[in-house]
Scaffold this motif. Sequence first.
Motif, PDB file in Angstrom:
ATOM      1  N   MET A  23       0.829  -1.210   0.000  1.00  0.00           N
ATOM      2  CA  MET A  23       0.000   0.000   0.000  1.00  0.00           C
ATOM      3  C   MET A  23       0.861   1.257   0.000  1.00  0.00           C
ATOM      4  O   MET A  23       0.588   2.215  -0.741  1.00  0.00           O
ATOM      5  CB  MET A  23      -0.924  -0.011   1.221  1.00  0.00           C
ATOM      6  N   ASP A 148      -1.845  11.396   4.392  1.00  0.00           N
ATOM      7  CA  ASP A 148      -2.715  10.380   3.813  1.00  0.00           C
ATOM      8  C   ASP A 148      -2.125   8.988   4.030  1.00  0.00           C
ATOM      9  O   ASP A 148      -2.823   8.033   4.384  1.00  0.00           O
ATOM     10  CB  ASP A 148      -2.908  10.658   2.316  1.00  0.00           C
ATOM     11  N   SER A 149      -0.804   8.874   3.836  1.00  0.00           N
ATOM     12  CA  SER A 149      -0.116   7.597   3.993  1.00  0.00           C
ATOM     13  C   SER A 149      -0.186   7.094   5.428  1.00  0.00           C
ATOM     14  O   SER A 149      -0.480   5.914   5.671  1.00  0.00           O
ATOM     15  CB  SER A 149       1.350   7.759   3.570  1.00  0.00           C
ATOM     16  N   THR A 152      -3.697   6.036   6.481  1.00  0.00           N
ATOM     17  CA  THR A 152      -3.960   4.716   5.895  1.00  0.00           C
ATOM     18  C   THR A 152      -3.265   3.623   6.703  1.00  0.00           C
ATOM     19  O   THR A 152      -3.857   2.572   6.987  1.00  0.00           O
ATOM     20  CB  THR A 152      -3.465   4.670   4.436  1.00  0.00           C
ATOM     21  N   HIS A 214     -15.827   8.882  -0.686  1.00  0.00           N
ATOM     22  CA  HIS A 214     -14.750   7.887  -0.759  1.00  0.00           C
ATOM     23  C   HIS A 214     -14.591   7.383  -2.185  1.00  0.00           C
ATOM     24  O   HIS A 214     -15.554   6.935  -2.806  1.00  0.00           O
ATOM     25  CB  HIS A 214     -15.042   6.712   0.175  1.00  0.00           C
ATOM     26  N   LYS A 217      -9.310   3.420  -4.115  1.00  0.00           N
ATOM     27  CA  LYS A 217      -8.007   3.618  -4.753  1.00  0.00           C
ATOM     28  C   LYS A 217      -7.780   2.620  -5.882  1.00  0.00           C
ATOM     29  O   LYS A 217      -7.078   2.917  -6.845  1.00  0.00           O
ATOM     30  CB  LYS A 217      -6.891   3.472  -3.708  1.00  0.00           C
TER      31      LYS A 217
END
Length: 249
Positions: A23, A148-149, A152, A214, A217
């Motif tokens: 990811m 964001d990373s 997540t 949402h 991805k």
Amino acid sequence: MDALLALAADPAAWVALATLVAMEVVLGIDNLIFISIITNKLPPEQQERARRVGIGLALVLRLALLGTVAIIVRLTAPVFEIFGHGLSWRDMILIAGGLFLVWKATKEIHHNVDPDPGPDMFDARKATLGFGAAIGQILVLDLVFSIDSIVTAVGMTPHVPIMVIAVLVAVAVMLLAANPLARFIQANPTVVMLALGFLLMIGMTLIAEGFGAHVPKGYVYAAMAFSTLVEALNIFSRRARQRRGGGAH
């Protein structure tokens, strides 16, 4: 130390690590495309150093944010509402970053297609950006992508050591891929437009995420992979025509 050994002996931890590494690498692609496009506008002797600095900043930001995971988690709490939707600090950062990406990509596309763009035209052979300005722009997007990373990562595992390893692996991959990707983009002008299109799509995705819509991805990266495949076929086709044209002479 005992906790780390127990974590290393846990198969679930290894599965979480592998998933998170994948990811983080995928999320790093967005960051890397932006860094490649920005640094290609610098003088040739500064480009590689700027890429290393940009990716180094991404590593520092991610590790610093990991050290404040509790604060990062609180960034997702709503601060105020707009049209019935609660906006958190993370949402506002994503929206601001998305708007910046859309503005930057639109500006670069305009410079590419304008028949008389003046001295600011994007040209791989010209340096149209200062080193400090390039690093400043990279830092802004590094911050957005880092938050964001990490958010997540927090959603995927509660173990900070796993997050740290995943971040280190992802940044190492970015370092290895940075120069080849930048050279490829520089050598293929049509790829520049494709990469700018990706940045537009990523920017819109960040804005949508910030407003609570949402966007899976997987759909975004599937579209990017398909577009890349089509562009690769176009490149192979152009090279084949050039070889045939060269042989005719």
